[in-house]
Design a protein around this motif. Structure first.
Motif, PDB file in Angstrom:
ATOM      1  N   GLY A 192     -32.553  12.513 -53.792  1.00 35.58           N
ATOM      2  CA  GLY A 192     -33.996  12.293 -53.713  1.00 35.58           C
ATOM      3  C   GLY A 192     -34.514  11.555 -54.935  1.00 35.58           C
ATOM      4  O   GLY A 192     -35.280  10.580 -54.817  1.00 35.58           O
ATOM      5  N   PHE A 193     -34.099  11.996 -56.122  1.00 36.19           N
ATOM      6  CA  PHE A 193     -34.520  11.309 -57.346  1.00 36.19           C
ATOM      7  C   PHE A 193     -33.916   9.908 -57.419  1.00 36.19           C
ATOM      8  O   PHE A 193     -34.588   8.953 -57.832  1.00 36.19           O
ATOM      9  CB  PHE A 193     -34.101  12.129 -58.570  1.00 36.19           C
ATOM     10  N   TYR A 197     -35.380   5.872 -58.281  1.00 39.29           N
ATOM     11  CA  TYR A 197     -34.886   4.942 -59.304  1.00 39.29           C
ATOM     12  C   TYR A 197     -34.283   3.684 -58.685  1.00 39.29           C
ATOM     13  O   TYR A 197     -34.237   2.637 -59.345  1.00 39.29           O
ATOM     14  CB  TYR A 197     -33.851   5.636 -60.188  1.00 39.29           C
ATOM     15  N   ARG A 198     -33.873   3.797 -57.441  1.00 34.78           N
ATOM     16  CA  ARG A 198     -33.286   2.632 -56.772  1.00 34.78           C
ATOM     17  C   ARG A 198     -34.331   1.773 -56.071  1.00 34.78           C
ATOM     18  O   ARG A 198     -34.289   0.545 -56.153  1.00 34.78           O
ATOM     19  CB  ARG A 198     -32.226   3.081 -55.770  1.00 34.78           C
ATOM     20  N   ASN A 234     -34.643   9.599 -42.842  1.00 31.43           N
ATOM     21  CA  ASN A 234     -33.477   9.679 -43.709  1.00 31.43           C
ATOM     22  C   ASN A 234     -33.653  10.783 -44.755  1.00 31.43           C
ATOM     23  O   ASN A 234     -34.718  10.917 -45.353  1.00 31.43           O
ATOM     24  CB  ASN A 234     -33.286   8.322 -44.393  1.00 31.43           C
ATOM     25  N   ALA A 235     -32.600  11.560 -44.985  1.00 33.16           N
ATOM     26  CA  ALA A 235     -32.691  12.707 -45.896  1.00 33.16           C
ATOM     27  C   ALA A 235     -33.065  12.283 -47.312  1.00 33.16           C
ATOM     28  O   ALA A 235     -33.892  12.939 -47.964  1.00 33.16           O
ATOM     29  CB  ALA A 235     -31.372  13.472 -45.900  1.00 33.16           C
ATOM     30  N   ASP A 236     -32.470  11.200 -47.809  1.00 32.78           N
ATOM     31  CA  ASP A 236     -32.766  10.758 -49.176  1.00 32.78           C
ATOM     32  C   ASP A 236     -34.251  10.439 -49.320  1.00 32.78           C
ATOM     33  O   ASP A 236     -34.892  10.823 -50.307  1.00 32.78           O
ATOM     34  CB  ASP A 236     -31.947   9.516 -49.529  1.00 32.78           C
ATOM     35  N   ALA A 242     -40.982  14.148 -50.840  1.00 32.37           N
ATOM     36  CA  ALA A 242     -41.428  15.458 -51.324  1.00 32.37           C
ATOM     37  C   ALA A 242     -41.678  15.417 -52.835  1.00 32.37           C
ATOM     38  O   ALA A 242     -42.668  15.980 -53.332  1.00 32.37           O
ATOM     39  CB  ALA A 242     -40.384  16.519 -50.985  1.00 32.37           C
ATOM     40  N   ILE A 243     -40.788  14.744 -53.564  1.00 29.39           N
ATOM     41  CA  ILE A 243     -40.944  14.626 -55.021  1.00 29.39           C
ATOM     42  C   ILE A 243     -42.185  13.806 -55.362  1.00 29.39           C
ATOM     43  O   ILE A 243     -42.974  14.169 -56.241  1.00 29.39           O
ATOM     44  CB  ILE A 243     -39.681  13.988 -55.635  1.00 29.39           C
TER      45      ILE A 243
END
Length: 261
Positions: A192-193, A197-198, A234-236, A242-243
């Motif tokens: 998730g984080f 950053y990507r 997508n899960a990521d 959420a973040i």
């Protein structure tokens, strides 16, 4: 007794001359050995691949479970037919171990990464060192602990995707928010984080680690998981969303906007 090949022989070797190099070999899975013995078929037996070293011993780089099963079924002194390679360095043995993709159990990604780290693969050692700089341990073992990443395969993929600097910053943020809680290094949290950053790299460059930490500190990890499970896609991205929702709360400036799907 041997059958001559180009750079190898087929030989019958007594088990006492066989060795496993712990720098790249995995530990024996005794349940797997039991299954091999139970279903043993001499016509399907996978001859272990071994490397003869100058010390006179033969080091197994493919087929360690086959050796253990053969010894259990026929006795500890019964010679085993092996494919013996000559002139390999320990590093070359490790590479052949990593490249296994045949009948035998294929090493897991973590086993391969551990082997590469033990032989100082530049990229893997750089990942481990980057984590250390952030105060986080990567030792390739699966025992959970504070400030330790077990999801090494995930960490390696992220390291390659976002680069060293972002990787260090990401781990520093996670460590600061949850004080090294082992749960905070779960694969889904890391991904998730990493998504931020990507895919939001320019925005993340404008936000300090302290700002990210202050916005998210005190938020239970269970709440991230709960919110991500309410979202679709997508899960990521769900975990990143959420973040971001939590980070953006009460923010008038430096808000994060995720890219369109």
């Amino acid at each position: 007794m041997s059958e001559r090949g180009n750079n190898f022989d087929y030989m019958y070797i007594e088990p006492k001359y066989l060795r496993a190099d712990p720098s790249y070999q995995r530990t024996i899975d005794h349940a797997r050995v039991d299954r091999i013995v139970k279903n043993f078929n001499v016509n399907l037996f996978n001859e272990p691949k071994v490397s003869k070293r100058d010390d006179g011993f033969y080091y197994i780089f493919d087929g360690d479970h086959s050796v253990a099963a053969h010894m259990m079924k026929f006795g500890k002194d019964a010679p085993i037919k092996c494919k013996v390679f000559y002139g390999l360095t320990p590093e070359q043995e490790m590479q052949l171990f990593v490249q296994q993709n045949g009948i035998s159990k294929i090493p897991t990604r973590i086993e391969k990464l551990r082997a590469l780290a033990n032989y100082n693969d530049p990229e893997v050692t750089d990942m481990v060192e980057s984590a250390r700089i952030a105060g986080v341990l990567i030792d390739f073992s699966q025992e959970p602990a504070a400030n330790k990443i077990i999801a090494v395969d995930t960490a390696y993929s992220i390291f390659r995707a976002i680069g060293k600097s972002n990787f260090i910053n990401m781990l520093c943020v996670i460590k600061s928010i949850w004080f090294g809680d082992a749960e905070s290094y779960k694969s889904v949290i890391l991904k998730g984080f990493a998504y931020l950053y990507r895919h939001c790299s320019e925005q993340m460059m404008m936000i300090s680690n302290k700002e990210m930490t202050n916005a998210l500190r005190g938020w239970p990890i269970s709440k991230i998981i709960e919110r991500a499970n309410q979202l679709q896609g997508n899960a990521d991205r769900r975990y990143a969303t959420a973040i971001v929702e939590r980070y953006n709360r009460n923010k008038r400036t430096k808000r994060i906007k995720l890219p369109e799907r």
